[in-house]
Design an enzyme around this catalytic site. Sequence first.
Site, PDB file in Angstrom:
ATOM      1  N   ARG A   1      -3.246 -12.027   3.462  1.00  0.00           N
ATOM      2  CA  ARG A   1      -4.527 -11.516   2.971  1.00  0.00           C
ATOM      3  C   ARG A   1      -4.698 -11.949   1.521  1.00  0.00           C
ATOM      4  O   ARG A   1      -3.770 -11.809   0.724  1.00  0.00           O
ATOM      5  CB  ARG A   1      -4.563  -9.979   3.001  1.00  0.00           C
ATOM      6  CG  ARG A   1      -4.541  -9.260   4.324  1.00  0.00           C
ATOM      7  CD  ARG A   1      -5.664  -9.533   5.285  1.00  0.00           C
ATOM      8  NE  ARG A   1      -6.966  -9.953   4.790  1.00  0.00           N
ATOM      9  CZ  ARG A   1      -7.962  -9.146   4.417  1.00  0.00           C
ATOM     10  NH1 ARG A   1      -7.826  -7.852   4.446  1.00  0.00           N
ATOM     11  NH2 ARG A   1      -9.120  -9.640   4.017  1.00  0.00           N
TER      12      ARG A   1
ATOM     13  N   TYR B   1       0.836  -1.207   0.000  1.00  0.00           N
ATOM     14  CA  TYR B   1       0.000   0.000   0.000  1.00  0.00           C
ATOM     15  C   TYR B   1       0.866   1.251   0.000  1.00  0.00           C
ATOM     16  O   TYR B   1       1.910   1.281   0.668  1.00  0.00           O
ATOM     17  CB  TYR B   1      -0.860   0.052   1.260  1.00  0.00           C
ATOM     18  CG  TYR B   1      -2.024  -0.895   1.272  1.00  0.00           C
ATOM     19  CD1 TYR B   1      -3.266  -0.509   0.772  1.00  0.00           C
ATOM     20  CD2 TYR B   1      -1.906  -2.172   1.818  1.00  0.00           C
ATOM     21  CE1 TYR B   1      -4.348  -1.362   0.809  1.00  0.00           C
ATOM     22  CE2 TYR B   1      -2.990  -3.037   1.849  1.00  0.00           C
ATOM     23  CZ  TYR B   1      -4.209  -2.627   1.348  1.00  0.00           C
ATOM     24  OH  TYR B   1      -5.283  -3.470   1.380  1.00  0.00           O
TER      25      TYR B   1
ATOM     26  N   TYR C   1      -0.765 -10.191   0.431  1.00  0.00           N
ATOM     27  CA  TYR C   1       0.386  -9.786   1.253  1.00  0.00           C
ATOM     28  C   TYR C   1       0.301 -10.425   2.632  1.00  0.00           C
ATOM     29  O   TYR C   1      -0.774 -10.757   3.107  1.00  0.00           O
ATOM     30  CB  TYR C   1       0.479  -8.261   1.356  1.00  0.00           C
ATOM     31  CG  TYR C   1      -0.756  -7.584   1.915  1.00  0.00           C
ATOM     32  CD1 TYR C   1      -0.936  -7.434   3.289  1.00  0.00           C
ATOM     33  CD2 TYR C   1      -1.740  -7.085   1.068  1.00  0.00           C
ATOM     34  CE1 TYR C   1      -2.064  -6.813   3.792  1.00  0.00           C
ATOM     35  CE2 TYR C   1      -2.870  -6.465   1.564  1.00  0.00           C
ATOM     36  CZ  TYR C   1      -3.029  -6.326   2.933  1.00  0.00           C
ATOM     37  OH  TYR C   1      -4.152  -5.728   3.423  1.00  0.00           O
TER      38      TYR C   1
ATOM     39  N   HIS D   1     -10.651  -2.675  -1.050  1.00  0.00           N
ATOM     40  CA  HIS D   1     -11.574  -2.114  -0.054  1.00  0.00           C
ATOM     41  C   HIS D   1     -12.615  -1.263  -0.775  1.00  0.00           C
ATOM     42  O   HIS D   1     -12.259  -0.493  -1.675  1.00  0.00           O
ATOM     43  CB  HIS D   1     -10.815  -1.232   0.932  1.00  0.00           C
ATOM     44  CG  HIS D   1      -9.840  -1.997   1.779  1.00  0.00           C
ATOM     45  ND1 HIS D   1     -10.166  -2.495   3.020  1.00  0.00           N
ATOM     46  CD2 HIS D   1      -8.550  -2.356   1.557  1.00  0.00           C
ATOM     47  CE1 HIS D   1      -9.105  -3.126   3.530  1.00  0.00           C
ATOM     48  NE2 HIS D   1      -8.113  -3.061   2.657  1.00  0.00           N
TER      49      HIS D   1
ATOM     50  N   HIS E   1      -7.434  -8.227  -2.474  1.00  0.00           N
ATOM     51  CA  HIS E   1      -8.732  -7.597  -2.179  1.00  0.00           C
ATOM     52  C   HIS E   1      -8.683  -6.114  -2.467  1.00  0.00           C
ATOM     53  O   HIS E   1      -7.614  -5.490  -2.432  1.00  0.00           O
ATOM     54  CB  HIS E   1      -9.131  -7.821  -0.714  1.00  0.00           C
ATOM     55  CG  HIS E   1      -8.198  -7.177   0.266  1.00  0.00           C
ATOM     56  ND1 HIS E   1      -7.013  -7.764   0.667  1.00  0.00           N
ATOM     57  CD2 HIS E   1      -8.236  -5.975   0.896  1.00  0.00           C
ATOM     58  CE1 HIS E   1      -6.385  -6.971   1.521  1.00  0.00           C
ATOM     59  NE2 HIS E   1      -7.098  -5.872   1.667  1.00  0.00           N
TER      60      HIS E   1
END
Lengths: 246, 210
Positions: free
Chosen positions: A165, A116, A155, A170, A168
């Site tokens: 995870r 991110y 990640y 959000h 995905h």
Amino acid sequence: MQNANKRFVERDRDWHPPAYAPGYKTSVARSPSQALVSLQAPSASELTGPDFRQLRMGRHDNDLLMNFREDPALAGSAGLPVGERIIMFGRVVDQFGKPVPHTLVEMWQANAGGRYRHKKDGYLAPLDPNFGGVGRCLTDEQGWYRFRTIKPGPYPWGNGINTWRPAHIHVSVMGPSISTRLVTQMYFEGDPLIPICPIVQTLKDPEAVETMIGRLDMARSRPMDCLAYRFDLVVRGELQTYFENQ
Amino acid sequence: MRQPNSTPTAELMLRETASQTAGPYVHIGLALDVAGLPERDEEIWNRMAWPEAEGEHIEVVGTVIDGNGDPVRDALLEAWQADARGEYRPEFDLEQPFNGFGRTATTAEGASEWRLETIKPGAVTRGDGRVMAPHINLAIFARGVNIHLQTRLYFEDETEANAACPVLNAVESPARRQTLIARREEADGKVRYRLDIRLQGDNETVFFDF
């Protein structure tokens, strides 16, 4: 009197994840232990919400391939983010299937390596100089929204010794009032990390997990360009009470 | 046509899409400046009122505290409130002096406070004719919060209105009602209300279902 005859279908809190879900460790100290207080008589405080039709959006706000490009003047693939090019699209409808027009849909995600663009993310995978990871748009008259982006990478995170995870995105949607407010995550059909994710496992009902899975839609994919994933969002249904009973 | 990722219920109604935590990186999507991302043309943030807005200008601040007594440093809050006359005005437009909707986040460092600049809302009349004391609706999103928490902020100096408020009175325990009441402070000539939101444990904040 404002909205005297309006209400929303009650939110089924057994369908949603519970506040306390010990498999997802951070929820342990962040979950209320007291019961929620139910507001039986809804008021304008809950039945209204912001309308973002006047919010000025940039030309590329829903195009993550373009909205963080280092040099927008570049042509061709120069300066585009790395990763699988995808269209993420769908319809916002209420529980009765009624489209929710002109509502704000926001999304954010990791880059193709699972990193991110956030001060607090220190994962080994590098940042992509051409990828920010945020998008927003309003649904159209029929409730449709659409983003162009890259497929995020999975990640690792510190919940267990070796927890990952699934890929995905959000997703945040407002809907017609603050009662319909919803933040969720879209997963990708077929990802083997979905069933072993502690955050996905906060949901008790496998059918509820299905509501969070984006489906590959070949018909809307663009040949020689990008795949498409469809992700419909269902918000609480709006009811009108036609008969006075008091 | 069947919704591809939705499930009809026995009541011939679709199921709501399930909630998931907003996660630790919520700022990328909903609080760009906090994430360190460049801001876009217009952002939804914590300045809800400009000097021309009608009403008493106030600052609202607080923390979010977890069950261990530690500050939650990655919480995002959304506020929704009536104007000074007690009317909700849905049209969000940054050109107008007041917007009833705002966002804020707790800071990653220091006191870890969230902050809103707004006006004090007026009392709102409910559908059944009963008057609710002035309040701000708050929603809390964070890592570890699986579905956002909904609460209300009331004002300490509205003693009579608070005592008569049907929503405050729906909270059975008088001690728990106090968790919703922001304390008035005056600093640098500004009126400031402070509310610490406790997610769990002693003096746990009242959260609502509606």
